[in-house]
Design an enzyme around this catalytic site. Structure first.
Site, PDB file in Angstrom:
ATOM      1  N   ASP A  58      -3.287 -10.873  -1.415  1.00  0.00           N
ATOM      2  CA  ASP A  58      -4.145 -10.868   0.086  1.00  0.00           C
ATOM      3  C   ASP A  58      -5.221 -10.408  -0.085  1.00  0.00           C
ATOM      4  OD1 ASP A  58      -4.033  -8.288   1.711  1.00  0.00           O
ATOM      5  OD2 ASP A  58      -1.796  -8.402   1.851  1.00  0.00           O
ATOM      6  N   HIS A  73       0.388  -1.403  -0.010  1.00  0.00           N
ATOM      7  CA  HIS A  73      -0.433  -0.051   0.003  1.00  0.00           C
ATOM      8  C   HIS A  73       0.846   1.007  -0.008  1.00  0.00           C
ATOM      9  CE1 HIS A  73      -3.619  -2.456   0.971  1.00  0.00           C
ATOM     10  NE2 HIS A  73      -3.459  -2.790   1.608  1.00  0.00           N
ATOM     11  N   HIS A  81      -6.114  -7.228   0.167  1.00  0.00           N
ATOM     12  CA  HIS A  81      -6.819  -5.747   0.029  1.00  0.00           C
ATOM     13  C   HIS A  81      -5.423  -5.385  -1.036  1.00  0.00           C
ATOM     14  CE1 HIS A  81      -6.768  -6.092   4.737  1.00  0.00           C
ATOM     15  NE2 HIS A  81      -8.259  -5.862   4.833  1.00  0.00           N
ATOM     16  N   ASP A  84      -3.871 -12.130   4.664  1.00  0.00           N
ATOM     17  CA  ASP A  84      -5.319 -12.318   5.483  1.00  0.00           C
ATOM     18  C   ASP A  84      -6.415 -12.524   4.969  1.00  0.00           C
ATOM     19  OD1 ASP A  84      -5.132 -10.472   3.377  1.00  0.00           O
ATOM     20  OD2 ASP A  84      -5.032  -9.065   4.975  1.00  0.00           O
TER      21      ASP A  84
END
Length: 377
Positions: free
Chosen positions: A172, A136, A174, A255
């Site tokens: 992931d 990110h 995200h 995650d």
């Protein structure tokens, strides 16, 4: 691929054992140190396979991050303070990106590992850096627990060391907004992401195309191993194979498994290991990174199994005592109470498979992207 490739190598550092984002941050838990200890206890990580991570210096970081941001990050670590102006300009000292003692040195070590990984596979092979995957980070600010963006540096290091076409795959929960921002317009970097629909940072739309090489598949909450198996077979592998990369970077965030508190996906760790195994033959060079993962037992088990998959180890039905003791020693203090581990979190490495009929959202998303792929090819 050539039969004489070097054995897989594992990049790590003790800085991850001794640092934390703070007592109530999701990254207060041990992760990389657990993977290293568990892999050693299983006999999978001999000294010859372990490589100490260097720490990237500011001039190296300036290739993606702005010098003024790096200076602000170093200053925040040195003083353990940020001004209101610094917080507003660089997103440092926020609840997501807090001030902590190693807030520059820790991510700079992860970048150093990603830079080294590209060098180590210059002639082929695979390198695993579970501390990496901070996807990110933006050029001028911290973002989503990520102060620096080491996957960007992994891709650039591969390029610097002879790779011309790099496929970046991210599983992931995200979306890798920082990596997509860096390479969306680069036709020689293929970007494939599976992530939970509607989950922060709420980017990564199915309709994103970049220069034609961006492939995003938002997946619904509750997605299972069967959803990911279809995605792997019908989207990830065909897209990567069509692209014909000479290097792959896999961000293997943990995650998206059922027990993680930061998503509502319900994969087992078998789904992640299947992606690792399936991608490995598609390019002579491969760099595997960590990423998200906020349950200390599930992330430690998943990432250790990634390493086991890369080295061809047999996953035991039950962990031997030395390995189980690594997991039993972990503690996870939640906002209101200490979390008691489920038995399989401390006694096994492999999750029970999590199966269910493939969701319509996944089928529809794959269909849309497969139709686009036919035109792309």
């Amino acid at each position: 691929m050539p039969a004489d490739l070097p054995a897989p190598r594992f990049i790590g550092s003790e800085i991850y054992r001794h640092s934390s984002y703070g007592a109530w941050h999701p990254l207060r838990i041990p992760r990389v140190s657990t993977v290293k200890d568990l892999a050693r206890a299983l006999g999978w990580l001999p000294p010859s396979a372990f490589v100490q991570s260097p720490r990237a210096k500011p001039p190296a970081l300036w290739r993606f991050h702005r010098p003024d941001y790096i200076a602000a990050l170093q200053d925040a670590e040195r003083t353990q303070l940020v001004t209101a102006e610094t917080r507003a300009r660089y997103a440092l000292g926020t609840p997501s990106n807090p001030v902590f003692p190693e807030m520059y040195r820790r991510p700079a070590t992860a970048v150093g590992g990603s830079l080294l990984a590209g060098e180590l596979v210059a002639r082929g092979g695979v390198v695993y850096s579970p501390a990496g995957g901070t996807h990110h980070g933006m050029p001028d600010r911290a973002n989503g627990f990520c102060y620096l963006n080491d996957p960007v540096f992994a891709i650039r290091s591969l390029r610097d060391n002879g790779a011309t076409r790099v496929a970046y795959v991210d599983i992931d929960a995200h979306h890798p907004d920082g990596v997509e921002a860096a390479f969306a317009s680069d036709p020689d970097t293929c970007l494939v992401s599976t992530h939970e629909a509607g989950r922060w940072p709420r980017t990564g739309a199915l309709t994103d195309r970049g220069a034609g090489q961006v492939w995003n598949l938002p997946m619904p909450a509750g997605s299972t191993d069967d959803d990911m198996a279809m995605v792997l077979d019908q989207l990830i592998l065909p897209v990567v194979d069509d692209f014909r990369p000479d290097a792959i970077v896999l961000q293997c965030g943990a995650d998206a498994v059922a027990e993680d508190p930061q998503s509502r996906m319900t994969l087992s760790n078998n789904a992640h290991w299947a992606v690792v195994a399936a991608l490995r033959p598609l390019a002579p060079r491969m760099v595997v990174l960590g990423g998200g993962g906020y349950n200390p037992w599930s992330v430690g088990r998943l990432w250790t199994g990634v390493w086991g998959t890369l080295v061809g180890a047999e996953i035991p039905d039950r962990l031997p005592p030395a390995a189980a003791s690594v997991l039993r020693a972990l503690r996870w203090i939640g906002p209101q109470r200490e979390i008691t581990p489920q038995e399989h979190w401390t006694e096994t490495l492999r999750d029970a498979p999590r199966n269910a009929p493939v969701t319509e959202l996944v089928r529809d998303g794959i269909s849309a992207l497969v139709a686009r792929r036919s035109a792309w090819v």
